[in-house]
Design an enzyme around this catalytic site. Structure first.
Site, short mmCIF file in Angstrom:
data_model
loop_
_atom_site.label_atom_id
_atom_site.label_comp_id
_atom_site.label_asym_id
_atom_site.label_seq_id
_atom_site.Cartn_x
_atom_site.Cartn_y
_atom_site.Cartn_z
CE1 TYR A 281 -3.50 2.79 0.39
CE2 TYR A 281 -2.19 3.45 2.28
CZ TYR A 281 -3.19 3.71 1.37
OH TYR A 281 -3.87 4.91 1.43
CE LYS B 81 -2.71 6.85 -1.81
NZ LYS B 81 -3.95 7.11 -2.62
#
Ligand code: NAI
Ligand SMILES: C[C@@H](CO)CCC[C@@H](C)[C@H]1CC[C@H]2[C@@H]3[C@H](O)CC4=CC(=O)CC[C@]4(C)[C@H]3CC[C@]12C
Length: 369
Positions: free
Chosen positions: A159, A163
């Site tokens: 994650y 990002k």
């Protein structure tokens, strides 16, 4: 207020407009952006609440689509002036594969950028995350830092990696020529942990507390501060950035801004108790009830169980080595960059943010009865 020449001429597209943050941004735009002519909401899953918005003065267009499909993004974006790209796969629990997280968060963002270039959409606001900075895998504290605070941003988890990559793509795209020859203006907003009406993890903690007889058990020391920001203020920042990006393109283009407000600095659990406490839950223990090494062991066991059970079922508890490390590492921001660059002041005071969130949790309680 906008003058009559400016009134109702702009077309905005919000990706991920039906998620937790997206819904607040959509509602905020309709309340606070008088220049809006059409608001397009692009999401994999459209919410039924969109129907109620279609009766207002702004044309609300719901588009069911997937950001990983470049042609769907480009079709939705045709004729839009501004895109607010919120859609993302928020998964730190191992529900989705690293490949899927990459496809949605990185490839999806690349598709949005290419669609801007192809269709001539000149302004792109990207919802990034504090996670692009940290906490890093070394567990270094980030104490009241700002956008310029040096910090070793090293990630392993899919994650934050996704990002960080997506944010870089957005910032590097600033200045690219879009159809018609004008330069693309981009910037990225980095919320810390968002809370407020609709927050799924708050809902999970509330239900867990009810199942445990109105108690939650302290796992994290009170001294570990975790940055939190109210969803209404994050939405307001998105609306303001989108509005000011044209006028302040030279200053704001290619910039990152942490999302902040007046929410107090507390540990993740103590902060949650600001809302869960008034709803009848109690946090047991002035100190963590289990030693940290035991929590690490439990988190590792959870990760092992997830891996073993994967062929049979999805086991994705809140506690895993990554979430434990994030919750157990101080990460707080203290900055006024958004105020200096585009005049941001929080729209909701801490008292308002708290009251609104408590009312929402209380409504969960009554709807569960
Ligand atoms: N929740 C938090 O504490 C924080 C969230 N963020 C970022 O804010 C953004 C929104 O997060 P939340 O609202 O919390 O998540 P959410 O899961 O509630 O909303 C994400 C939305 O994106 C949509 N979506 C997912 N995959 C899609 C795809 N392939 N195509 C089109 N739409 C798709 C979902 O259907 C959902 O409506 C994300 O980009 C996240 O990384 C950043 C910092 C903190
Ligand atoms: C150890 C547990 C004992 O009660 C508590 C576990 C809490 C975790 C599930 C959360 C603690 C910190 C959260 C993350 C943080 O707020 C930053 C985030 C930013 C994002 O962009 C997405 C969400 C998240 C990663 C958020 C997820 C949940 C926590 C890890």
């Amino acid at each position: 207020m906008a003058n009559s020449a400016q009134a109702q001429k702009l077309v905005y597209l919000v990706t991920g407009g039906c998620g937790f943050l997206g819904e607040h941004v959509v509602r905020m735009l309709l309340q606070q952006e008088p220049r809006l002519r059409e608001l397009r909401i692009f999401d994999l899953h459209l919410g039924p609440w969109l129907e109620e918005l279609k009766t207002g003065p702004v044309q609300v267009t719901a588009i069911q689509g997937d950001v990983t499909q470049a042609h769907e993004v480009a079709a939705a974006m045709d004729g839009a002036h501004v895109v607010i790209h919120i859609a993302g796969l928020v998964d730190v629990f191992g529900r989705a594969s690293p490949k899927t997280i990459h496809e949605v968060n990185v490839q999806g963002t690349q598709n949005v950028i290419e669609a801007c270039v192809q269709t001539g959409t000149q302004f792109l606001v990207y919802t990034s995350s504090m996670e692009v900075v940290g906490p890093n895998i070394k567990g270094h504290p980030f104490y009241r830092g700002n956008e310029d605070t040096p910090y070793e941003a090293v990630h392993k988890h899919p994650y934050p990696c996704s990002k960080a990559l997506a944010e870089r793509l957005v910032l590097e795209a600033n200045g690219r020529k879009v159809r018609g020859g004008l330069p693309l203006v981009t910037c990225a907003l980095r919320p810390t942990g968002i809370y407020g009406e609709g927050h799924q993890i708050m809902r999970d903690f509330y239900h867990q507390g009810l199942r445990l007889g109105g108690r939650l058990f302290r796992a994290i020391p009170t001294s570990v501060e975790h940055g939190r920001v109210y969803v209404g203020n994050v939405a307001w920042m998105h609306v303001l950035v989108a509005r000011e990006l044209e006028q302040w393109a030279a200053l704001m283009g290619g910039q990152v801004y942490f999302c902040y407000d007046k929410s107090p600095y507390k540990s993740y659990e103590d902060f949650n108790m600001e809302f869960l406490g008034p709803c009848g839950l109690r946090l047991v223990g002035a100190r963590p009830l289990l030693p940290y090494w035991l929590l690490v062991l439990l988190a590792t066991l959870n990760a092992l169980l997830q891996w073993l059970l994967r062929p049979l079922l999805l086991y994705a508890p809140l506690l895993n080595p990554y979430t434990l490390a994030v919750a157990n590492t101080t990460f707080t921001v203290s900055t006024n960059k958004a105020q200096r660059h585009f005049g941001y002041e929080p729209l909701f005071s801490w008292e308002d943010s708290r009251t609104r969130t408590i009312r929402w949790v209380q409504a969960l309680e009554s709807s569960a009865q």
